[in-house]
Design a protein around this motif. Structure first.
Motif, PDB file in Angstrom:
ATOM      1  N   VAL A  76       0.858  -1.194   0.000  1.00 44.92           N
ATOM      2  CA  VAL A  76       0.000   0.000   0.000  1.00 44.92           C
ATOM      3  C   VAL A  76       0.891   1.239   0.000  1.00 44.92           C
ATOM      4  O   VAL A  76       1.766   1.388   0.858  1.00 44.92           O
ATOM      5  N   LYS A  77       0.633   2.148  -0.940  1.00 47.65           N
ATOM      6  CA  LYS A  77       1.427   3.371  -1.052  1.00 47.65           C
ATOM      7  C   LYS A  77       0.495   4.572  -1.216  1.00 47.65           C
ATOM      8  O   LYS A  77      -0.599   4.456  -1.775  1.00 47.65           O
ATOM      9  N   LEU A  78       0.963   5.715  -0.760  1.00 46.03           N
ATOM     10  CA  LEU A  78       0.169   6.938  -0.851  1.00 46.03           C
ATOM     11  C   LEU A  78       0.186   7.465  -2.279  1.00 46.03           C
ATOM     12  O   LEU A  78       1.245   7.711  -2.857  1.00 46.03           O
ATOM     13  N   ALA A  79      -1.014   7.670  -2.856  1.00 47.35           N
ATOM     14  CA  ALA A  79      -1.128   8.204  -4.211  1.00 47.35           C
ATOM     15  C   ALA A  79      -1.357   9.706  -4.209  1.00 47.35           C
ATOM     16  O   ALA A  79      -0.767  10.435  -5.010  1.00 47.35           O
ATOM     17  N   ALA A  80      -2.198  10.204  -3.303  1.00 45.52           N
ATOM     18  CA  ALA A  80      -2.495  11.645  -3.230  1.00 45.52           C
ATOM     19  C   ALA A  80      -3.092  11.957  -1.864  1.00 45.52           C
ATOM     20  O   ALA A  80      -3.671  11.094  -1.198  1.00 45.52           O
ATOM     21  N   PHE A  81      -2.915  13.220  -1.474  1.00 43.18           N
ATOM     22  CA  PHE A  81      -3.478  13.680  -0.197  1.00 43.18           C
ATOM     23  C   PHE A  81      -3.873  15.145  -0.340  1.00 43.18           C
ATOM     24  O   PHE A  81      -3.105  15.952  -0.884  1.00 43.18           O
ATOM     25  N   THR A  82      -5.083  15.488   0.113  1.00 48.76           N
ATOM     26  CA  THR A  82      -5.540  16.879   0.094  1.00 48.76           C
ATOM     27  C   THR A  82      -6.050  17.247   1.489  1.00 48.76           C
ATOM     28  O   THR A  82      -6.935  16.569   2.018  1.00 48.76           O
ATOM     29  N   PRO A  83      -5.474  18.274   2.102  1.00 49.36           N
ATOM     30  CA  PRO A  83      -5.930  18.655   3.450  1.00 49.36           C
ATOM     31  C   PRO A  83      -7.207  19.493   3.389  1.00 49.36           C
ATOM     32  O   PRO A  83      -7.556  20.076   2.359  1.00 49.36           O
ATOM     33  N   TYR A  84      -7.911  19.544   4.528  1.00 51.26           N
ATOM     34  CA  TYR A  84      -9.098  20.392   4.635  1.00 51.26           C
ATOM     35  C   TYR A  84      -8.671  21.854   4.768  1.00 51.26           C
ATOM     36  O   TYR A  84      -7.591  22.160   5.270  1.00 51.26           O
ATOM     37  N   ASP A  85      -9.543  22.744   4.310  1.00 53.99           N
ATOM     38  CA  ASP A  85      -9.221  24.180   4.358  1.00 53.99           C
ATOM     39  C   ASP A  85      -9.245  24.723   5.785  1.00 53.99           C
ATOM     40  O   ASP A  85      -8.416  25.545   6.148  1.00 53.99           O
ATOM     41  N   SER A  86     -10.212  24.274   6.597  1.00 51.05           N
ATOM     42  CA  SER A  86     -10.363  24.788   7.955  1.00 51.05           C
ATOM     43  C   SER A  86     -11.080  23.743   8.801  1.00 51.05           C
ATOM     44  O   SER A  86     -11.475  22.672   8.311  1.00 51.05           O
ATOM     45  N   LEU A  94     -15.551  19.687   9.518  1.00 48.27           N
ATOM     46  CA  LEU A  94     -16.844  19.296  10.100  1.00 48.27           C
ATOM     47  C   LEU A  94     -17.892  19.042   9.013  1.00 48.27           C
ATOM     48  O   LEU A  94     -18.650  18.062   9.085  1.00 48.27           O
ATOM     49  N   ASN A  95     -17.915  19.899   7.993  1.00 50.86           N
ATOM     50  CA  ASN A  95     -18.869  19.707   6.895  1.00 50.86           C
ATOM     51  C   ASN A  95     -18.603  18.407   6.134  1.00 50.86           C
ATOM     52  O   ASN A  95     -19.532  17.682   5.768  1.00 50.86           O
ATOM     53  N   GLN A  96     -17.327  18.123   5.884  1.00 50.31           N
ATOM     54  CA  GLN A  96     -16.970  16.882   5.188  1.00 50.31           C
ATOM     55  C   GLN A  96     -17.345  15.666   6.030  1.00 50.31           C
ATOM     56  O   GLN A  96     -17.854  14.661   5.508  1.00 50.31           O
ATOM     57  N   CYS A  97     -17.128  15.759   7.342  1.00 50.36           N
ATOM     58  CA  CYS A  97     -17.449  14.647   8.244  1.00 50.36           C
ATOM     59  C   CYS A  97     -18.958  14.402   8.281  1.00 50.36           C
ATOM     60  O   CYS A  97     -19.408  13.251   8.262  1.00 50.36           O
ATOM     61  N   ASN A  98     -19.741  15.478   8.325  1.00 41.60           N
ATOM     62  CA  ASN A  98     -21.201  15.330   8.322  1.00 41.60           C
ATOM     63  C   ASN A  98     -21.697  14.701   7.023  1.00 41.60           C
ATOM     64  O   ASN A  98     -22.599  13.853   7.027  1.00 41.60           O
ATOM     65  N   LEU A 127      -1.901  14.999  14.412  1.00 41.44           N
ATOM     66  CA  LEU A 127      -3.039  14.168  14.037  1.00 41.44           C
ATOM     67  C   LEU A 127      -3.983  13.954  15.220  1.00 41.44           C
ATOM     68  O   LEU A 127      -5.204  13.991  15.070  1.00 41.44           O
ATOM     69  N   GLU A 128      -3.418  13.742  16.406  1.00 36.82           N
ATOM     70  CA  GLU A 128      -4.262  13.551  17.598  1.00 36.82           C
ATOM     71  C   GLU A 128      -5.065  14.810  17.919  1.00 36.82           C
ATOM     72  O   GLU A 128      -6.244  14.728  18.296  1.00 36.82           O
ATOM     73  N   LYS A 129      -4.424  15.978  17.760  1.00 33.15           N
ATOM     74  CA  LYS A 129      -5.138  17.236  18.012  1.00 33.15           C
ATOM     75  C   LYS A 129      -6.282  17.437  17.018  1.00 33.15           C
ATOM     76  O   LYS A 129      -7.387  17.862  17.381  1.00 33.15           O
ATOM     77  N   ALA A 130      -6.014  17.112  15.744  1.00 27.95           N
ATOM     78  CA  ALA A 130      -7.061  17.245  14.723  1.00 27.95           C
ATOM     79  C   ALA A 130      -8.224  16.291  15.006  1.00 27.95           C
ATOM     80  O   ALA A 130      -9.399  16.669  14.882  1.00 27.95           O
ATOM     81  N   GLN A 131      -7.904  15.057  15.413  1.00 24.22           N
ATOM     82  CA  GLN A 131      -8.954  14.089  15.731  1.00 24.22           C
ATOM     83  C   GLN A 131      -9.789  14.543  16.927  1.00 24.22           C
ATOM     84  O   GLN A 131     -11.028  14.445  16.928  1.00 24.22           O
ATOM     85  N   LEU A 132      -9.110  15.091  17.950  1.00 27.42           N
ATOM     86  CA  LEU A 132      -9.814  15.541  19.155  1.00 27.42           C
ATOM     87  C   LEU A 132     -10.726  16.733  18.844  1.00 27.42           C
ATOM     88  O   LEU A 132     -11.900  16.766  19.251  1.00 27.42           O
ATOM     89  N   GLY A 133     -10.185  17.705  18.085  1.00 27.77           N
ATOM     90  CA  GLY A 133     -10.994  18.880  17.743  1.00 27.77           C
ATOM     91  C   GLY A 133     -12.195  18.537  16.874  1.00 27.77           C
ATOM     92  O   GLY A 133     -13.314  19.023  17.106  1.00 27.77           O
ATOM     93  N   LEU A 134     -11.972  17.666  15.865  1.00 24.86           N
ATOM     94  CA  LEU A 134     -13.074  17.272  14.993  1.00 24.86           C
ATOM     95  C   LEU A 134     -14.111  16.446  15.745  1.00 24.86           C
ATOM     96  O   LEU A 134     -15.326  16.604  15.532  1.00 24.86           O
ATOM     97  N   GLY A 135     -13.653  15.592  16.651  1.00 24.24           N
ATOM     98  CA  GLY A 135     -14.591  14.793  17.445  1.00 24.24           C
ATOM     99  C   GLY A 135     -15.479  15.664  18.321  1.00 24.24           C
ATOM    100  O   GLY A 135     -16.689  15.454  18.416  1.00 24.24           O
ATOM    101  N   HIS A 136     -14.869  16.680  18.953  1.00 26.76           N
ATOM    102  CA  HIS A 136     -15.655  17.585  19.807  1.00 26.76           C
ATOM    103  C   HIS A 136     -16.662  18.391  18.988  1.00 26.76           C
ATOM    104  O   HIS A 136     -17.830  18.533  19.376  1.00 26.76           O
ATOM    105  N   SER A 137     -16.216  18.937  17.860  1.00 24.28           N
ATOM    106  CA  SER A 137     -17.127  19.753  17.040  1.00 24.28           C
ATOM    107  C   SER A 137     -18.240  18.904  16.430  1.00 24.28           C
ATOM    108  O   SER A 137     -19.395  19.342  16.348  1.00 24.28           O
ATOM    109  N   TYR A 138     -17.925  17.662  16.023  1.00 31.29           N
ATOM    110  CA  TYR A 138     -18.947  16.781  15.451  1.00 31.29           C
ATOM    111  C   TYR A 138     -19.992  16.403  16.511  1.00 31.29           C
ATOM    112  O   TYR A 138     -21.204  16.424  16.244  1.00 31.29           O
ATOM    113  N   SER A 139     -19.524  16.088  17.733  1.00 35.80           N
ATOM    114  CA  SER A 139     -20.463  15.748  18.817  1.00 35.80           C
ATOM    115  C   SER A 139     -21.316  16.956  19.180  1.00 35.80           C
ATOM    116  O   SER A 139     -22.518  16.832  19.431  1.00 35.80           O
TER     117      SER A 139
END
Length: 515
Positions: free
Chosen positions: A45-55, A60-64, A144-156
């Motif tokens: 398995v190899k990385l082909a492409a990656f695009t980060p979220y703008d904000s 949150l919108n992508q997760c919803n 990555l942990e900070k992003a996961q924590l922030g997104l989890g809180h905002s999604y909840s």
């Protein structure tokens, strides 16, 4: 066939390519064990492409959207830019593995990209999630942990915010508090009676109501100082002059002991607290009635606000109550008795919370079970109407209540009730007629109904336009084209007038008229 894997992380979308994997020959257990080793997994398995979220808001919108199985425009652009193009009429030489089957079906419908979601793909995505921080360059250890924590809180937080409009939570809390207040007021009132009875024991037999007893105890205070001067005040509290005189006479010959001023102050303060609780209970009941009229007007009109609120609170929400069949709603609240009966092979309970309705009490002993079954059926209909109707109305609940009354008369007197389909049709007709009669109003409450004079003017203008158009067409075709409907009406009217004025023609005249 090349397999691409889509991974939705807390920081952005990642697309991975898995080459040299024979899916048919792969065992899920073998993949599960090999995924842990990064050296073996990184070769495949190899990385082909990656695009980060703008904000964070974009994340949150992508997760919803992903949780609902929808593909956003950003995800579509990312897939179309990175994946090979699918040519029309040719079978694609790749497939896209996704974790959510709904998202995969939506992607394949919109972009024609073949998608798959199975245990094999899920195990590969699990390995990507495990080693994701190793695939992305320039990623710090804690990012990555900070992003996961922030997104989890905002999604909840966003999911909880959806619950604000569901006012049935307020009804559930209000009915729980109402039951608790009833228990507390009863226990506190008994404490006031017991405490003040040491000073004035005869008052218990004269005043039976708990609220009135606390009010009288606070007003009387010291029985030795009770005289005819306080008769008017006692009459206002008790509401009966004879009872007020009886209290004054009992105070003069009372057998109770004297209390010190400090004890009497404590008794008065506690009586005031009980009165405050009783008044707050009345306000809470009014609040519950208003809330039930907003959230479940038909259920409240059918069975009452308190019993309806208890059914909603026991089911968990109005939606859960609407999903319940009538047989479940009938024994809602009698679960212990039901399972005890199933365990001991005894008789199952006939009713639960709906027993508190007045209809069950009014039915005879042999008809209580039948009445409970019928009432549960109507409550199930009312709860579904309240849950899924866009406009709130009590028309259905009132008609359902009339049907239950008719069923009671049928059991007692044998009067045949109306059919449910006829009743529902009449209600629907009345509701639709009301909606049509009501004028449309804007945000300020001003109605958009036009005055009659303006309507008449518009009709006249339309008629003039039609006449002008007919004239133009007649001029073009040499005066042959006219309004067909008007011609027919004129002919019918002239025939009717001729038949009324003249006698029936003979055969010869008929032939002439035909020629």
């Amino acid at each position: 066939m090349t397999l691409y894997l889509l991974y939705e992380s807390a920081s952005g979308y990642g697309l991975f390519s898995a080459d040299g994997i024979d899916e048919i020959g792969q065992n899920t257990e073998a993949v599960r064990t090999s995924v842990v080793d990064l050296n073996r997994f990184g070769k495949v398995v190899k990385l082909a492409a990656f695009t980060p979220y703008d904000s964070a808001l974009d994340a949150l919108n992508q997760c919803n959207a992903i949780s609902e199985g929808q593909m956003t425009d950003e995800l579509r652009n990312f897939l179309e830019l990175t994946l090979p193009k699918v040519k029309e009429g040719k079978k694609p030489k790749f497939s896209l593995g996704v974790a959510e089957p709904k998202l995969g079906s939506h992607i394949s419908e919109v972009t024609k990209i073949p998608c798959q979601s199975n245990e094999f793909v899920l195990e590969l995505i699990r390995g990507i999630r495990l080693h994701f921080d190793r695939f992305i360059e320039n990623l710090k250890p804690g990012d990555l942990e900070k992003a996961q924590l922030g997104l989890g809180h905002s999604y909840s937080r966003a999911k909880v915010k959806f619950n604000v409009n569901r006012v049935d939570n307020m009804v559930i809390q209000a009915i729980f508090l109402l039951d608790t207040l009833d228990k507390d007021i009863n226990s506190f009132s008994m404490r006031v009676r017991e405490w003040y009875s040491w000073h004035f024991p005869e008052l218990v037999k004269i005043v039976n109501d708990n609220y009135l007893y606390a009010k009288v105890a606070k007003y009387v205070d010291d029985k030795a100082q009770l005289s005819e001067d306080k008769l008017s005040g006692l009459t206002d509290i008790v509401g009966d002059e004879d009872k007020a005189k009886e209290i004054i006479e009992a105070a003069k010959a009372s057998m109770g002991q004297d209390l010190s001023p400090i004890d009497l102050i404590n008794v008065k303060q506690f009586a005031q607290r009980v009165m405050d609780l009783a008044e707050y209970r009345k306000k809470l009941y009014d609040y519950l009635v208003s809330k039930m009229s907003d959230i479940a007007p038909n259920l409240a009109a059918l069975i009452g606000e308190v019993v309806g609120a208890r059914l909603i609170s026991h089911a968990g929400s109005l939606t859960n109550l609407a999903k319940c069949p009538s047989s479940t709603l009938q024994i809602l609240g009698a679960e212990k008795a039901l399972f005890r009966a199933l365990k001991t092979h005894g008789n199952t309970p006939k009713y639960g919370l709906i027993f508190h309705s007045s209809f069950i009490g009014r039915a005879s002993a042999k008809n209580k079970g039948r009445m409970a079954r019928y009432l549960a059926n109507k409550c199930s209909i009312a709860s579904r109407l309240d849950c899924f109707l866009e406009t709130s109305t009590t028309a259905f609940g009132e008609k359902l209540r009339e049907q239950v009354e008719e069923r009671l008369d049928f059991y007692d007197k044998g009067v045949a009730p109306r059919k449910n389909i006829d009743v529902m049709k009449s209600v629907i007709d009345t509701v639709e007629s009301k909606e049509e009669d009501e004028p449309m109003a804007d945000a300020n409450g001003n109605s958009h109904e036009e005055p009659k004079s303006e309507k008449k003017k518009k009709k006249k203008e339309k008629r003039k336009q039609q006449d002008d158009e007919d004239q133009e067409m007649a001029d073009v075709n040499g005066g042959e084209v006219e309004d067909g409907t008007a011609k027919k009406k004129k002919k019918k009217k002239s025939k009717d007038k001729d038949s009324e004025d003249t006698p029936a023609p003979t055969e010869g005249k008929k032939k002439k008229s035909r020629t």
